[in-house]
Design a protein around this motif. Structure first.
Motif, PDB file in Angstrom:
ATOM      1  N   ALA A   9      26.915   8.237  42.317  1.00 49.20           N
ATOM      2  CA  ALA A   9      28.363   8.118  42.104  1.00 49.20           C
ATOM      3  C   ALA A   9      28.877   9.257  41.229  1.00 49.20           C
ATOM      4  CB  ALA A   9      28.699   6.767  41.488  1.00 49.20           C
ATOM      5  N   VAL A  10      28.150   9.573  40.149  1.00 47.42           N
ATOM      6  CA  VAL A  10      28.548  10.683  39.272  1.00 47.42           C
ATOM      7  C   VAL A  10      28.576  11.978  40.064  1.00 47.42           C
ATOM      8  CG1 VAL A  10      27.809  12.130  37.328  1.00 47.42           C
ATOM      9  CG2 VAL A  10      27.787   9.630  37.103  1.00 47.42           C
ATOM     10  N   LEU A  11      27.514  12.263  40.802  1.00 46.99           N
ATOM     11  CA  LEU A  11      27.456  13.501  41.583  1.00 46.99           C
ATOM     12  C   LEU A  11      28.545  13.534  42.651  1.00 46.99           C
ATOM     13  CD1 LEU A  11      23.589  13.881  41.919  1.00 46.99           C
ATOM     14  CD2 LEU A  11      25.108  14.969  40.255  1.00 46.99           C
ATOM     15  N   GLY A  12      28.858  12.380  43.222  1.00 47.00           N
ATOM     16  CA  GLY A  12      29.923  12.301  44.216  1.00 47.00           C
ATOM     17  C   GLY A  12      31.280  12.645  43.633  1.00 47.00           C
ATOM     18  N   VAL A  13      31.556  12.182  42.413  1.00 47.37           N
ATOM     19  CA  VAL A  13      32.822  12.517  41.759  1.00 47.37           C
ATOM     20  C   VAL A  13      32.881  14.021  41.499  1.00 47.37           C
ATOM     21  CG1 VAL A  13      34.194  12.249  39.652  1.00 47.37           C
ATOM     22  CG2 VAL A  13      33.166  10.246  40.722  1.00 47.37           C
ATOM     23  N   VAL A  14      31.799  14.579  40.990  1.00 50.98           N
ATOM     24  CA  VAL A  14      31.779  16.014  40.679  1.00 50.98           C
ATOM     25  C   VAL A  14      32.007  16.841  41.942  1.00 50.98           C
ATOM     26  CG1 VAL A  14      30.387  17.917  39.757  1.00 50.98           C
ATOM     27  CG2 VAL A  14      30.346  15.673  38.633  1.00 50.98           C
ATOM     28  N   TRP A  57      28.666  21.934  38.964  1.00 51.49           N
ATOM     29  CA  TRP A  57      28.412  21.487  37.589  1.00 51.49           C
ATOM     30  C   TRP A  57      29.346  22.143  36.581  1.00 51.49           C
ATOM     31  CZ3 TRP A  57      27.333  25.628  34.589  1.00 51.49           C
ATOM     32  CH2 TRP A  57      26.873  26.777  35.244  1.00 51.49           C
ATOM     33  N   TYR A  58      29.761  23.367  36.849  1.00 53.43           N
ATOM     34  CA  TYR A  58      30.593  24.129  35.917  1.00 53.43           C
ATOM     35  C   TYR A  58      32.007  23.560  35.820  1.00 53.43           C
ATOM     36  CZ  TYR A  58      31.727  26.081  40.462  1.00 53.43           C
ATOM     37  OH  TYR A  58      32.076  26.218  41.778  1.00 53.43           O
ATOM     38  N   ARG A  59      32.371  22.637  36.711  1.00 53.02           N
ATOM     39  CA  ARG A  59      33.694  21.994  36.654  1.00 53.02           C
ATOM     40  C   ARG A  59      33.689  20.761  35.752  1.00 53.02           C
ATOM     41  NH1 ARG A  59      34.568  22.298  43.094  1.00 53.02           N
ATOM     42  NH2 ARG A  59      34.813  24.553  43.241  1.00 53.02           N
ATOM     43  N   VAL A  60      32.582  20.509  35.070  1.00 56.13           N
ATOM     44  CA  VAL A  60      32.477  19.382  34.143  1.00 56.13           C
ATOM     45  C   VAL A  60      32.345  19.956  32.738  1.00 56.13           C
ATOM     46  CG1 VAL A  60      31.221  17.285  33.536  1.00 56.13           C
ATOM     47  CG2 VAL A  60      31.354  18.001  35.936  1.00 56.13           C
ATOM     48  N   VAL A  61      33.264  19.544  31.865  1.00 59.19           N
ATOM     49  CA  VAL A  61      33.349  20.078  30.502  1.00 59.19           C
ATOM     50  C   VAL A  61      33.364  18.921  29.508  1.00 59.19           C
ATOM     51  CG1 VAL A  61      34.570  22.160  31.263  1.00 59.19           C
ATOM     52  CG2 VAL A  61      35.884  20.149  30.576  1.00 59.19           C
ATOM     53  N   ASN A  62      33.298  19.253  28.230  1.00 59.30           N
ATOM     54  CA  ASN A  62      33.379  18.169  27.251  1.00 59.30           C
ATOM     55  C   ASN A  62      34.845  17.799  26.978  1.00 59.30           C
ATOM     56  OD1 ASN A  62      34.422  19.892  25.286  1.00 59.30           O
ATOM     57  ND2 ASN A  62      32.648  19.772  23.963  1.00 59.30           N
ATOM     58  N   SER A  63      35.052  16.891  26.070  1.00 64.78           N
ATOM     59  CA  SER A  63      36.384  16.313  25.855  1.00 64.78           C
ATOM     60  C   SER A  63      37.423  17.286  25.315  1.00 64.78           C
ATOM     61  CB  SER A  63      36.283  15.104  24.924  1.00 64.78           C
ATOM     62  OG  SER A  63      35.797  15.508  23.658  1.00 64.78           O
ATOM     63  N   VAL A  73      28.344  31.343  29.926  1.00 62.66           N
ATOM     64  CA  VAL A  73      28.695  32.605  30.580  1.00 62.66           C
ATOM     65  C   VAL A  73      28.830  32.392  32.094  1.00 62.66           C
ATOM     66  CG1 VAL A  73      27.920  34.961  31.066  1.00 62.66           C
ATOM     67  CG2 VAL A  73      27.687  34.020  28.761  1.00 62.66           C
ATOM     68  N   ARG A  74      27.850  31.739  32.699  1.00 66.31           N
ATOM     69  CA  ARG A  74      27.904  31.482  34.143  1.00 66.31           C
ATOM     70  C   ARG A  74      29.070  30.577  34.507  1.00 66.31           C
ATOM     71  NH1 ARG A  74      22.694  28.873  35.505  1.00 66.31           N
ATOM     72  NH2 ARG A  74      23.690  28.514  37.491  1.00 66.31           N
ATOM     73  N   ALA A  75      29.272  29.526  33.711  1.00 66.90           N
ATOM     74  CA  ALA A  75      30.358  28.586  33.987  1.00 66.90           C
ATOM     75  C   ALA A  75      31.708  29.287  33.886  1.00 66.90           C
ATOM     76  CB  ALA A  75      30.290  27.402  33.031  1.00 66.90           C
ATOM     77  N   ARG A  76      31.886  30.070  32.840  1.00 63.73           N
ATOM     78  CA  ARG A  76      33.164  30.766  32.644  1.00 63.73           C
ATOM     79  C   ARG A  76      33.454  31.717  33.806  1.00 63.73           C
ATOM     80  NH1 ARG A  76      36.723  31.219  28.748  1.00 63.73           N
ATOM     81  NH2 ARG A  76      37.969  33.078  28.520  1.00 63.73           N
ATOM     82  N   ALA A  77      32.445  32.441  34.270  1.00 65.98           N
ATOM     83  CA  ALA A  77      32.632  33.371  35.384  1.00 65.98           C
ATOM     84  C   ALA A  77      33.039  32.620  36.648  1.00 65.98           C
ATOM     85  CB  ALA A  77      31.360  34.173  35.624  1.00 65.98           C
ATOM     86  N   ARG A  78      32.390  31.500  36.928  1.00 66.27           N
ATOM     87  CA  ARG A  78      32.723  30.726  38.130  1.00 66.27           C
ATOM     88  C   ARG A  78      34.121  30.123  38.029  1.00 66.27           C
ATOM     89  NH1 ARG A  78      27.424  27.733  40.542  1.00 66.27           N
ATOM     90  NH2 ARG A  78      26.183  29.609  40.761  1.00 66.27           N
ATOM     91  N   LEU A  79      34.445  29.586  36.853  1.00 69.01           N
ATOM     92  CA  LEU A  79      35.770  28.994  36.669  1.00 69.01           C
ATOM     93  C   LEU A  79      36.863  30.048  36.782  1.00 69.01           C
ATOM     94  CD1 LEU A  79      34.871  26.543  33.778  1.00 69.01           C
ATOM     95  CD2 LEU A  79      35.510  25.898  36.119  1.00 69.01           C
ATOM     96  N   ALA A  80      36.628  31.203  36.178  1.00 70.11           N
ATOM     97  CA  ALA A  80      37.617  32.291  36.256  1.00 70.11           C
ATOM     98  C   ALA A  80      37.821  32.729  37.706  1.00 70.11           C
ATOM     99  CB  ALA A  80      37.173  33.469  35.392  1.00 70.11           C
TER     100      ALA A  80
END
Length: 102
Positions: A9-14, A57-63, A73-80
């Motif tokens: 379910a968690v992976l499905g939401v992501v 995974w990079y679309r999941v962040v903390n509060s 670094v990888r997450a920021r590049a993908r999000l950008a």
């Protein structure tokens, strides 16, 4: 919901988080709470660390919009690249936060 079903379910939401948007670990836990009987941002984080490599995974962040620890670094590049609103070292949650429509 069994532990295995909760992982799915968690992976499905992501997988449903659209490009340019994010959800926090806690938001995912809250979204699934009624169906699962669980509401733990830490559990969602553990699931992402263990099983999240095949989903965005990079679309999941903390509060507060901080990027996944050790993968900033990888997450920021993908999000950008997706046009996600960024702020400082993280994501602008006010502009980028997403909630499933159903």
């Amino acid at each position: 919901m069994t532990p295995e079903e909760y992982v799915e379910a968690v992976l499905g939401v992501v997988e449903r988080i659209p490009p340019g948007r994010v959800m926090s670990y806690g938001a995912i836990a809250d979204y699934l709470a009624e169906r699962s009987g669980r509401s733990s941002a830490r559990l969602v984080g553990s699931i992402m660390a263990r099983y999240g490599g095949g989903v965005p995974w990079y679309r999941v962040v903390n509060s507060v919009g901080r990027l996944p620890p050790g993968h900033e670094v990888r997450a920021r590049a993908r999000l950008a690249a997706e046009g996600t609103p960024l702020r400082g070292a993280g994501v602008d949650l006010a502009a980028a936060q997403w909630w499933p429509p159903d």
